[in-house]
Motif scaffolding. Structure first.
Motif, PDB file in Angstrom:
ATOM      1  N   GLU A  75       0.813  -1.218   0.000  1.00  0.00           N
ATOM      2  CA  GLU A  75       0.000   0.000   0.000  1.00  0.00           C
ATOM      3  C   GLU A  75       0.850   1.274   0.000  1.00  0.00           C
ATOM      4  O   GLU A  75       0.558   2.210  -0.760  1.00  0.00           O
ATOM      5  CB  GLU A  75      -0.960  -0.006   1.186  1.00  0.00           C
ATOM      6  N   MET A  79       0.882   4.216  -2.962  1.00  0.00           N
ATOM      7  CA  MET A  79       0.735   5.652  -2.715  1.00  0.00           C
ATOM      8  C   MET A  79       1.878   6.429  -3.355  1.00  0.00           C
ATOM      9  O   MET A  79       1.676   7.514  -3.908  1.00  0.00           O
ATOM     10  CB  MET A  79       0.683   5.908  -1.209  1.00  0.00           C
ATOM     11  N   MET A 105      -7.540   0.653   0.763  1.00  0.00           N
ATOM     12  CA  MET A 105      -6.990   1.975   1.023  1.00  0.00           C
ATOM     13  C   MET A 105      -7.590   3.038   0.113  1.00  0.00           C
ATOM     14  O   MET A 105      -7.697   4.200   0.512  1.00  0.00           O
ATOM     15  CB  MET A 105      -5.473   1.956   0.876  1.00  0.00           C
ATOM     16  N   ASP A 106      -7.980   2.660  -1.096  1.00  0.00           N
ATOM     17  CA  ASP A 106      -8.647   3.629  -1.980  1.00  0.00           C
ATOM     18  C   ASP A 106      -9.973   4.079  -1.378  1.00  0.00           C
ATOM     19  O   ASP A 106     -10.328   5.264  -1.430  1.00  0.00           O
ATOM     20  CB  ASP A 106      -8.875   3.013  -3.358  1.00  0.00           C
ATOM     21  N   LEU A 109      -9.258   6.379   1.631  1.00  0.00           N
ATOM     22  CA  LEU A 109      -8.859   7.723   1.210  1.00  0.00           C
ATOM     23  C   LEU A 109     -10.037   8.505   0.636  1.00  0.00           C
ATOM     24  O   LEU A 109     -10.068   9.738   0.715  1.00  0.00           O
ATOM     25  CB  LEU A 109      -7.740   7.631   0.170  1.00  0.00           C
ATOM     26  N   GLN A 110     -11.020   7.815   0.067  1.00  0.00           N
ATOM     27  CA  GLN A 110     -12.219   8.500  -0.423  1.00  0.00           C
ATOM     28  C   GLN A 110     -13.073   9.008   0.733  1.00  0.00           C
ATOM     29  O   GLN A 110     -13.687  10.077   0.633  1.00  0.00           O
ATOM     30  CB  GLN A 110     -13.032   7.549  -1.296  1.00  0.00           C
ATOM     31  N   LEU A 112     -11.910   9.642   3.855  1.00  0.00           N
ATOM     32  CA  LEU A 112     -11.139  10.447   4.798  1.00  0.00           C
ATOM     33  C   LEU A 112     -11.478  11.938   4.752  1.00  0.00           C
ATOM     34  O   LEU A 112     -11.595  12.570   5.817  1.00  0.00           O
ATOM     35  CB  LEU A 112      -9.649  10.236   4.551  1.00  0.00           C
TER      36      LEU A 112
END
Length: 335
Positions: A75, A79, A105-106, A109-110, A112
């Protein structure tokens, strides 16, 4: 200081590995099956192939090792690839959500930005409100301001956030129509009107969480100030002719902030965890709501990743709080 920080960070590595193992095993032993939501018409052989595609057919220690490798190596490399256009992790398999079939993780991050906009801002506002209230309440102990602040703090801490949120919706959305009751996560801020709309929809959830956070921190700040206002060094500072402003805002405040820093630092991970109930009330698609939906869907990769991220933040901010102790109190030495 640098030596102490290095030692704490080195000690944090086995701590995080142990935490990750505990989280993985607890979720591994928890009841539930990601295949349970499939229709009964799906043949058993198809179910078996789907389980193998999700990696459920491998031994537990193999899946745990793969998850650690994906989280700590794959991951971060992805990034770096996204930020600098490199290809370090082009062939590496990522942690995939069982619910959405997308990289975990995508999705994090969306979600967050929504958490930072609402829950993060509310925490900052709560701290900025709580500190001066706690300081002045302690300095003017038993005054009208102190009694009023104590009453508001007790109400803010005692009343559940879902009740406060619903009450604000009924008053300011239903009765007065000043603010929207549902947070629009699709809103794009690209003009003054959209910025005003963003502020309007943030007012109520931020106010609910800021009141709750300020109620806790102001009580800690007041109690810590009262403990230090009657110490010998305060009387010595006054006897030396220092102004009352200097005594309170420099000497007393600096020592009083030591326990409060712990409360504030350990409260920061809650920001990323999200105020789950408040997010549900105002329909904010943050990390807290993501965790709830993932638990309901038996999405183990998502739950493992989110819980470990929260644990990682707690460990990191514990180290930050310890370092701040030495900056606030010159009596503390790490040599």
């Amino acid at each position: 200081m640098l030596t102490f920080t290095s030692r704490r960070l080195a000690f944090a590595i086995p701590t995080l590995l142990f935490i990750s193992f505990v989280i993985f095993m607890l979720l591994e032993l928890a009841p539930g099956d990601p295949m349970s939501q499939l229709p009964l018409t799906v043949p058993p052989d198809v179910r078996d192939r789907m389980r193998e595609a999700l990696g459920l057919g491998e031994p537990t220690h193999i899946r745990f090792g793969k998850w650690l490798w994906q989280f700590f190596v794959v991951e971060p490399l992805h990034m770096i690839d996204a930020a600098f256009g490199t290809g370090f992790a082009a062939e590496q398999q990522r942690v995939i959500s069982w619910q959405t079939r997308s990289p975990v993780m995508d999705i994090v991050l969306q979600r967050l930005p929504q958490t930072l906009w609402v829950v993060g801002l509310s925490y900052v506002v709560g701290v900025l409100i709580a500190l001066p209230i706690g300081i002045y309440s302690a300095y003017r102990q038993y005054s009208l301001f102190d009694q009023l602040g104590t009453f508001i703090s007790m109400v803010g801490f005692s009343v559940p956030t879902f009740f406060t949120g619903i009450l604000l919706i009924v008053i300011f959305s239903v009765k007065l129509g000043w603010f929207p009751s549902i947070y629009d996560t699709t809103l794009v801020v690209n003009s003054w009107d959209s910025f005003v709309q963003q502020l309007r929809q943030m007012v109520m959830p931020v106010s609910v969480l800021a009141l709750y956070n300020a109620a806790q921190i102001s009580r800690f700040m007041r109690a810590s100030m009262l403990d230090n206002l009657h110490q010998d060094y305060v009387r010595t500072a006054r006897a030396k002719g220092l102004t009352e402003r200097t005594v309170v805002l420099v000497h007393v405040l600096r020592n009083s902030m030591i326990p409060v820093v712990t409360v504030i630092a350990l409260g920061v991970p809650q920001v990323f965890g999200g105020a789950i109930i408040t997010e549900q009330v105002f329909k904010v698609n943050g990390l807290g709501q993501l965790l709830i939906t993932s638990i309901q869907a038996n999405d183990l990769p998502m739950v493992q990743t989110l819980t470990f991220i929260f644990a990682l933040l707690i460990v990191v901010f514990n180290v930050i709080a310890d370092v701040l102790y030495g900056l606030l109190d010159p009596r503390i030495r790490y040599d």
